[in-house]
Design an enzyme around this catalytic site. Sequence first.
Site, PDB file in Angstrom:
ATOM      1  N   SER A  40       0.860  -1.172   0.000  1.00  0.00           N
ATOM      2  CA  SER A  40       0.000   0.000   0.000  1.00  0.00           C
ATOM      3  C   SER A  40       0.903   1.231   0.000  1.00  0.00           C
ATOM      4  CB  SER A  40      -0.878  -0.048   1.261  1.00  0.00           C
ATOM      5  OG  SER A  40      -1.576   1.159   1.426  1.00  0.00           O
ATOM      6  N   LYS A  87      -1.005  -0.941  -4.449  1.00  0.00           N
ATOM      7  CA  LYS A  87      -2.215  -0.165  -4.127  1.00  0.00           C
ATOM      8  C   LYS A  87      -1.795   1.274  -3.894  1.00  0.00           C
ATOM      9  CE  LYS A  87      -4.664   0.076   0.267  1.00  0.00           C
ATOM     10  NZ  LYS A  87      -5.252  -0.750   1.342  1.00  0.00           N
ATOM     11  N   LYS A 144      -2.775   5.026  -2.595  1.00  0.00           N
ATOM     12  CA  LYS A 144      -3.727   5.819  -1.831  1.00  0.00           C
ATOM     13  C   LYS A 144      -4.105   7.004  -2.709  1.00  0.00           C
ATOM     14  CE  LYS A 144      -3.880   3.770   2.219  1.00  0.00           C
ATOM     15  NZ  LYS A 144      -5.136   3.253   2.786  1.00  0.00           N
ATOM     16  N   ASP A 199      -7.046   3.138  -3.166  1.00  0.00           N
ATOM     17  CA  ASP A 199      -7.783   3.185  -1.896  1.00  0.00           C
ATOM     18  C   ASP A 199      -8.018   4.647  -1.533  1.00  0.00           C
ATOM     19  OD1 ASP A 199      -8.846   2.891   0.644  1.00  0.00           O
ATOM     20  OD2 ASP A 199      -7.122   1.818   1.485  1.00  0.00           O
ATOM     21  N   GLU A 231     -10.961   0.834  -3.571  1.00  0.00           N
ATOM     22  CA  GLU A 231     -11.273   0.538  -2.175  1.00  0.00           C
ATOM     23  C   GLU A 231     -11.893   1.763  -1.501  1.00  0.00           C
ATOM     24  OE1 GLU A 231      -7.804  -1.097  -0.257  1.00  0.00           O
ATOM     25  OE2 GLU A 231      -8.628  -0.888   1.757  1.00  0.00           O
ATOM     26  N   ASP A 245     -13.726  -1.524   2.837  1.00  0.00           N
ATOM     27  CA  ASP A 245     -12.839  -1.682   3.982  1.00  0.00           C
ATOM     28  C   ASP A 245     -13.601  -1.130   5.198  1.00  0.00           C
ATOM     29  OD1 ASP A 245     -10.910  -1.280   5.967  1.00  0.00           O
ATOM     30  OD2 ASP A 245      -9.412  -0.379   4.672  1.00  0.00           O
ATOM     31  N   LYS A 262     -10.122  -7.056   7.941  1.00  0.00           N
ATOM     32  CA  LYS A 262      -9.133  -6.704   8.955  1.00  0.00           C
ATOM     33  C   LYS A 262      -9.690  -7.205  10.279  1.00  0.00           C
ATOM     34  CE  LYS A 262      -7.482  -2.461   6.708  1.00  0.00           C
ATOM     35  NZ  LYS A 262      -7.562  -0.984   6.671  1.00  0.00           N
ATOM     36  N   GLY A 264      -4.314  -4.263   6.130  1.00  0.00           N
ATOM     37  CA  GLY A 264      -3.301  -4.014   7.148  1.00  0.00           C
ATOM     38  C   GLY A 264      -3.523  -2.664   7.801  1.00  0.00           C
TER      39      GLY A 264
HETATM   40  O1  OSB Z   1      -7.170   1.803   4.443  1.00  0.00           O
HETATM   41  O2  OSB Z   1      -6.099   0.000   4.221  1.00  0.00           O
HETATM   42  C1  OSB Z   1      -6.224   1.107   4.750  1.00  0.00           C
HETATM   43  C2  OSB Z   1      -3.164   1.849   6.927  1.00  0.00           C
HETATM   44  C3  OSB Z   1      -3.770   2.451   8.004  1.00  0.00           C
HETATM   45  C4  OSB Z   1      -5.133   2.650   7.991  1.00  0.00           C
HETATM   46  C5  OSB Z   1      -5.889   2.225   6.912  1.00  0.00           C
HETATM   47  C6  OSB Z   1      -5.299   1.587   5.825  1.00  0.00           C
HETATM   48  C7  OSB Z   1      -3.908   1.430   5.829  1.00  0.00           C
HETATM   49  C8  OSB Z   1      -3.156   0.867   4.724  1.00  0.00           C
HETATM   50  C9  OSB Z   1      -1.808   0.277   5.027  1.00  0.00           C
HETATM   51  O3  OSB Z   1      -3.522   0.909   3.570  1.00  0.00           O
HETATM   52  C10 OSB Z   1      -1.782  -1.195   4.937  1.00  0.00           C
HETATM   53  C11 OSB Z   1      -0.547  -1.790   5.593  1.00  0.00           C
HETATM   54  O4  OSB Z   1      -0.569  -2.079   6.806  1.00  0.00           O
HETATM   55  O5  OSB Z   1       0.438  -1.987   4.899  1.00  0.00           O
HETATM   56 MG    MG Z   2      -8.350   0.685   3.066  1.00  0.00          MG
END
Ligand code: OSB
Ligand code: MG
Length: 386
Positions: free
Chosen positions: A153, A179, A181, A206, A231, A256, A280, A308
């Site tokens: 991510s 992925k 953001k 995402d 996402e 999510d 999660k 994650g």
């Molecule tokens: O939206 O998936 C998410 C990290 C913190 C809060 C929300 C998200 C995330 C990530 C990181 O996308 C995923 C990771 O732990 O590598």
């Molecule tokens: Mg997410």
Amino acid sequence: MQGSSKILDHQPKTLAPGIKLERVQIRLIRLPLIEPFETSFGKIDSRLIFLVCIEAEGLRGWGEVVAAEEPLYSYETVGTALHVIRDFLGPALLTRPLASLDELAKCLAPFRGHNMAKAGLELAFMDLLAQLHEQSLSALIGGELKRVAVGVSLGIQPNISRLLERVERYLRLGYQRIKLKIKPGWDIDVVDEVRRKYPDILLSVDANSAYTIDDREHLQRLDDFKLLMIEQPLQNDDLMDHARLQEIMKTRICLDESIVSLRQAKLALELDSCRIINIKVGRVGGYSEALAIHDLCIGREIPVWCGGMLESGIGRAHNIALASLRGFTLPGDISASSRYFERDIITPEVTVHADGTVAVPDGKGLGFEVDVDYIERLTETRVSIE
Ligand code: OSB
Ligand code: MG
């Protein structure tokens, strides 16, 4: 596909006459991030890691509460979880022996919400249960995969060239899916550049709820990039608008933040609000709910993957166990420890193989050693419930 009820057998492992939990310990430790992580709701430089340790029968089970310091991703924070575990959930678990995950979940169920706090306790209990059964966590929950596929991510970057450099780096390391953001102002053009440079990679985005249904035409432009999924484009509690958006988009929506329980997952699938689910353990309140959502999705042929929360090695080890269930058919957000931290609190650290997979350990419990001395040195806050 077989009928949904018989598909999976997470045998209800019980230990008669039950385990008398002796003590629940909370420790807060701060781990700096190797580089800042930025999403549509802000940027962080470090993680205040919330560890839960349950002691019983001369053993220690470890779990992690994934809440952040600020209520942005969810309403829970490190502070609310500390309060709720110390004053309600922890004491409730110490009142009677618990023989199974089911009994533990039932004990926590009367308390509304606070899924991340509940999950931290469930995780610690399951590590303990696995050790008592002399099994790995993966085996305890009925995991079948020996290696799990992983993706990365990538946070919002100061500019495109830095992002392209990160994409290149993680592809070289073997990560199977990238992925990105996104948020308004960091979306279409960014995805266009990445896709142009890498026409064939598994690519997803995402938004962490950064858009509304009024942005539908803008979001539809993402359909041009053969994305694996988009996402959580809209608000966490808006299954209806997600369904409206899914109806007009080719790209599959993955939820999510919206999926906080089996009931919400059923509702989302019923409404066609999403066609992929990110599971999660923290967000859904622990293993019992995560397993139920996984089984639901298998029955409906909905792909799931393990999300994650920038976990320490302890949370990461639990994610690996979860992702070893056979419904986890898409790469998870399970990075190597070194993606986020200089030094992790487990040994060995989590590593990603050149083929973009992480090995599912077969040692007892977590399958990693918890570096208790290092945790001790880092501990900023300690609370003991007995
Ligand atoms: O939206 O998936 C998410 C990290 C913190 C809060 C929300 C998200 C995330 C990530 C990181 O996308 C995923 C990771 O732990 O590598
Ligand atoms: Mg997410």
